[in-house]
Design a protein around this motif. Sequence first.
Motif, PDB file in Angstrom:
ATOM      1  N   VAL A  70       8.925  -2.315   1.756  1.00 16.73           N
ATOM      2  CA  VAL A  70       8.269  -3.031   0.201  1.00 16.73           C
ATOM      3  C   VAL A  70       9.175  -4.254   0.110  1.00 16.73           C
ATOM      4  O   VAL A  70       8.704  -5.384  -0.314  1.00 16.73           O
ATOM      5  CB  VAL A  70       8.341  -1.950  -0.753  1.00 16.73           C
ATOM      6  N   ILE A  71      10.459  -4.070   0.208  1.00 17.51           N
ATOM      7  CA  ILE A  71      11.393  -4.966  -0.033  1.00 17.51           C
ATOM      8  C   ILE A  71      11.328  -6.161   0.875  1.00 17.51           C
ATOM      9  O   ILE A  71      11.219  -7.386   0.379  1.00 17.51           O
ATOM     10  CB  ILE A  71      13.061  -4.746  -0.245  1.00 17.51           C
ATOM     11  N   THR A  72      10.896  -5.976   2.044  1.00 18.31           N
ATOM     12  CA  THR A  72      10.957  -7.046   3.123  1.00 18.31           C
ATOM     13  C   THR A  72       9.554  -7.708   2.858  1.00 18.31           C
ATOM     14  O   THR A  72       9.642  -8.946   3.037  1.00 18.31           O
ATOM     15  CB  THR A  72      10.801  -6.424   4.571  1.00 18.31           C
ATOM     16  N   ALA A  73       8.595  -7.204   2.299  1.00 17.58           N
ATOM     17  CA  ALA A  73       7.284  -7.851   1.935  1.00 17.58           C
ATOM     18  C   ALA A  73       7.077  -8.387   0.778  1.00 17.58           C
ATOM     19  O   ALA A  73       6.689  -9.692   0.745  1.00 17.58           O
ATOM     20  CB  ALA A  73       6.063  -6.736   2.117  1.00 17.58           C
ATOM     21  N   LEU A  74       7.832  -7.960  -0.272  1.00 19.81           N
ATOM     22  CA  LEU A  74       7.948  -8.650  -1.685  1.00 19.81           C
ATOM     23  C   LEU A  74       9.277  -9.321  -1.865  1.00 19.81           C
ATOM     24  O   LEU A  74       9.154 -10.125  -2.999  1.00 19.81           O
ATOM     25  CB  LEU A  74       7.815  -7.595  -2.649  1.00 19.81           C
ATOM     26  N   GLY A  75      10.302  -9.044  -1.193  1.00 22.10           N
ATOM     27  CA  GLY A  75      11.755  -9.705  -1.455  1.00 22.10           C
ATOM     28  C   GLY A  75      12.297  -8.750  -2.624  1.00 22.10           C
ATOM     29  O   GLY A  75      11.813  -7.666  -2.924  1.00 22.10           O
ATOM     30  N   PRO A  76      13.327  -9.318  -2.980  1.00 25.28           N
ATOM     31  CA  PRO A  76      14.248  -8.527  -4.057  1.00 25.28           C
ATOM     32  C   PRO A  76      13.470  -7.965  -5.391  1.00 25.28           C
ATOM     33  O   PRO A  76      13.063  -8.920  -5.984  1.00 25.28           O
ATOM     34  CB  PRO A  76      15.786  -9.201  -4.313  1.00 25.28           C
ATOM     35  N   PRO A  77      13.451  -6.730  -5.948  1.00 25.77           N
ATOM     36  CA  PRO A  77      12.787  -6.410  -7.031  1.00 25.77           C
ATOM     37  C   PRO A  77      13.750  -6.847  -8.268  1.00 25.77           C
ATOM     38  O   PRO A  77      14.785  -7.353  -8.155  1.00 25.77           O
ATOM     39  CB  PRO A  77      12.967  -4.851  -6.959  1.00 25.77           C
ATOM     40  N   SER A  78      12.778  -7.014  -9.140  1.00 27.34           N
ATOM     41  CA  SER A  78      13.844  -7.385 -10.695  1.00 27.34           C
ATOM     42  C   SER A  78      14.490  -6.460 -11.265  1.00 27.34           C
ATOM     43  O   SER A  78      15.370  -6.593 -12.057  1.00 27.34           O
ATOM     44  CB  SER A  78      12.386  -7.801 -11.742  1.00 27.34           C
ATOM     45  N   LYS A  79      13.826  -4.911 -10.937  1.00 24.10           N
ATOM     46  CA  LYS A  79      14.917  -4.037 -11.553  1.00 24.10           C
ATOM     47  C   LYS A  79      14.830  -3.033 -10.361  1.00 24.10           C
ATOM     48  O   LYS A  79      13.655  -2.568  -9.947  1.00 24.10           O
ATOM     49  CB  LYS A  79      14.388  -3.361 -12.714  1.00 24.10           C
ATOM     50  N   SER A  80      15.981  -2.216 -10.009  1.00 29.06           N
ATOM     51  CA  SER A  80      15.872  -1.195  -9.067  1.00 29.06           C
ATOM     52  C   SER A  80      16.325  -0.079  -9.691  1.00 29.06           C
ATOM     53  O   SER A  80      17.675  -0.008 -10.351  1.00 29.06           O
ATOM     54  CB  SER A  80      16.379  -1.782  -7.632  1.00 29.06           C
ATOM     55  N   GLU A  81      16.001   1.235  -9.457  1.00 25.62           N
ATOM     56  CA  GLU A  81      16.523   2.534  -9.825  1.00 25.62           C
ATOM     57  C   GLU A  81      16.474   3.272  -8.519  1.00 25.62           C
ATOM     58  O   GLU A  81      15.798   3.061  -7.695  1.00 25.62           O
ATOM     59  CB  GLU A  81      15.631   3.132 -10.945  1.00 25.62           C
ATOM     60  N   HIS A 104       0.942  -1.233   0.041  1.00 23.11           N
ATOM     61  CA  HIS A 104      -0.010   0.121   0.086  1.00 23.11           C
ATOM     62  C   HIS A 104       0.945   1.370  -0.173  1.00 23.11           C
ATOM     63  O   HIS A 104       1.909   1.218   0.319  1.00 23.11           O
ATOM     64  CB  HIS A 104      -0.954  -0.042   1.179  1.00 23.11           C
ATOM     65  N   LEU A 105       0.448   2.304  -0.601  1.00 22.82           N
ATOM     66  CA  LEU A 105       1.039   3.852  -0.275  1.00 22.82           C
ATOM     67  C   LEU A 105       1.315   3.841   1.117  1.00 22.82           C
ATOM     68  O   LEU A 105       0.838   3.607   1.959  1.00 22.82           O
ATOM     69  CB  LEU A 105       0.059   4.737  -0.904  1.00 22.82           C
ATOM     70  N   GLY A 106       2.744   4.641   1.014  1.00 26.19           N
ATOM     71  CA  GLY A 106       3.062   5.104   2.217  1.00 26.19           C
ATOM     72  C   GLY A 106       4.017   4.302   2.771  1.00 26.19           C
ATOM     73  O   GLY A 106       4.932   4.625   3.790  1.00 26.19           O
ATOM     74  N   MET A 107       4.375   3.125   2.356  1.00 22.90           N
ATOM     75  CA  MET A 107       5.264   2.243   2.827  1.00 22.90           C
ATOM     76  C   MET A 107       6.827   2.672   2.390  1.00 22.90           C
ATOM     77  O   MET A 107       6.834   3.280   1.610  1.00 22.90           O
ATOM     78  CB  MET A 107       5.102   0.640   2.162  1.00 22.90           C
ATOM     79  N   SER A 108       7.752   2.216   3.448  1.00 21.51           N
ATOM     80  CA  SER A 108       9.190   2.685   3.013  1.00 21.51           C
ATOM     81  C   SER A 108       9.723   1.870   1.881  1.00 21.51           C
ATOM     82  O   SER A 108       8.834   0.815   1.906  1.00 21.51           O
ATOM     83  CB  SER A 108      10.087   2.707   4.151  1.00 21.51           C
ATOM     84  N   ARG A 109      10.671   2.023   1.349  1.00 24.52           N
ATOM     85  CA  ARG A 109      11.299   1.158   0.304  1.00 24.52           C
ATOM     86  C   ARG A 109      11.801  -0.037   1.187  1.00 24.52           C
ATOM     87  O   ARG A 109      11.512  -1.105   0.379  1.00 24.52           O
ATOM     88  CB  ARG A 109      12.608   2.039  -0.407  1.00 24.52           C
ATOM     89  N   GLN A 110      12.459  -0.140   2.124  1.00 23.13           N
ATOM     90  CA  GLN A 110      12.758  -1.062   2.901  1.00 23.13           C
ATOM     91  C   GLN A 110      11.406  -2.089   3.226  1.00 23.13           C
ATOM     92  O   GLN A 110      11.668  -3.444   3.328  1.00 23.13           O
ATOM     93  CB  GLN A 110      13.718  -0.941   4.299  1.00 23.13           C
TER      94      GLN A 110
END
Length: 219
Positions: A166-177, A158-164
Amino acid sequence: MRSISNVSQYRVDGRKSLFLLLLLFAIPSDDCSAQTPPPINERAFERVPPTVVTRLATRFSLGSFAGRFEETRLDAVREALGEGTIQHRGDAGDSIYWLCYRRAQHRLWVVSGGEIGGPDHLVTEIVEELTEKDAGASTDCGIIPEKFSPVIFDGKLHLGMSRQEVITALGPPSKSEAAQIVYSYEGKLADGFDETAWLILRFRENKLVSMRGGKTTTN
């Protein structure tokens, strides 16, 4: 839910359909406005490998309303919220249908894409953005009642989450900028169909301010 016989009529080559859909979003209309689904950043999918192993964008919720991508109709969303007008752009396989909502700084688009959404206009993508200023008035965007927030993907994003977070919830992204991360998934369902799903997430000052998630199922 559509039967397999009806589904197969509208399921075509997966990657081709996905990129045609993304290309359509990238083409600005002559009267492009806040009511139109925001254009996709076509660079977001350049050389993005489908590294995610867990299914993405299978379900969503708007407050107490629960829906599923490629199963919930736009009409069902509109009826549940009691607001909104289904809008349309394009022809045949290049057409999209959508609902647009606003509340203060929030903008929300619920989209059904062309052949993928089928004649029932099933939800194939959802976009939510948090603008820096109040979204303002619009004759085409309904005001989303507060009880239908927050918008949540897969019970955790959901909106408002920190980047970390998000990564904790979903795992490593496929692409990161610097300001954006992309999650890309491809898998095969039990019925033999191929499933493609994506999340495009944008951050401002380390907070998630835009999330775009969608799914296509193809043969």
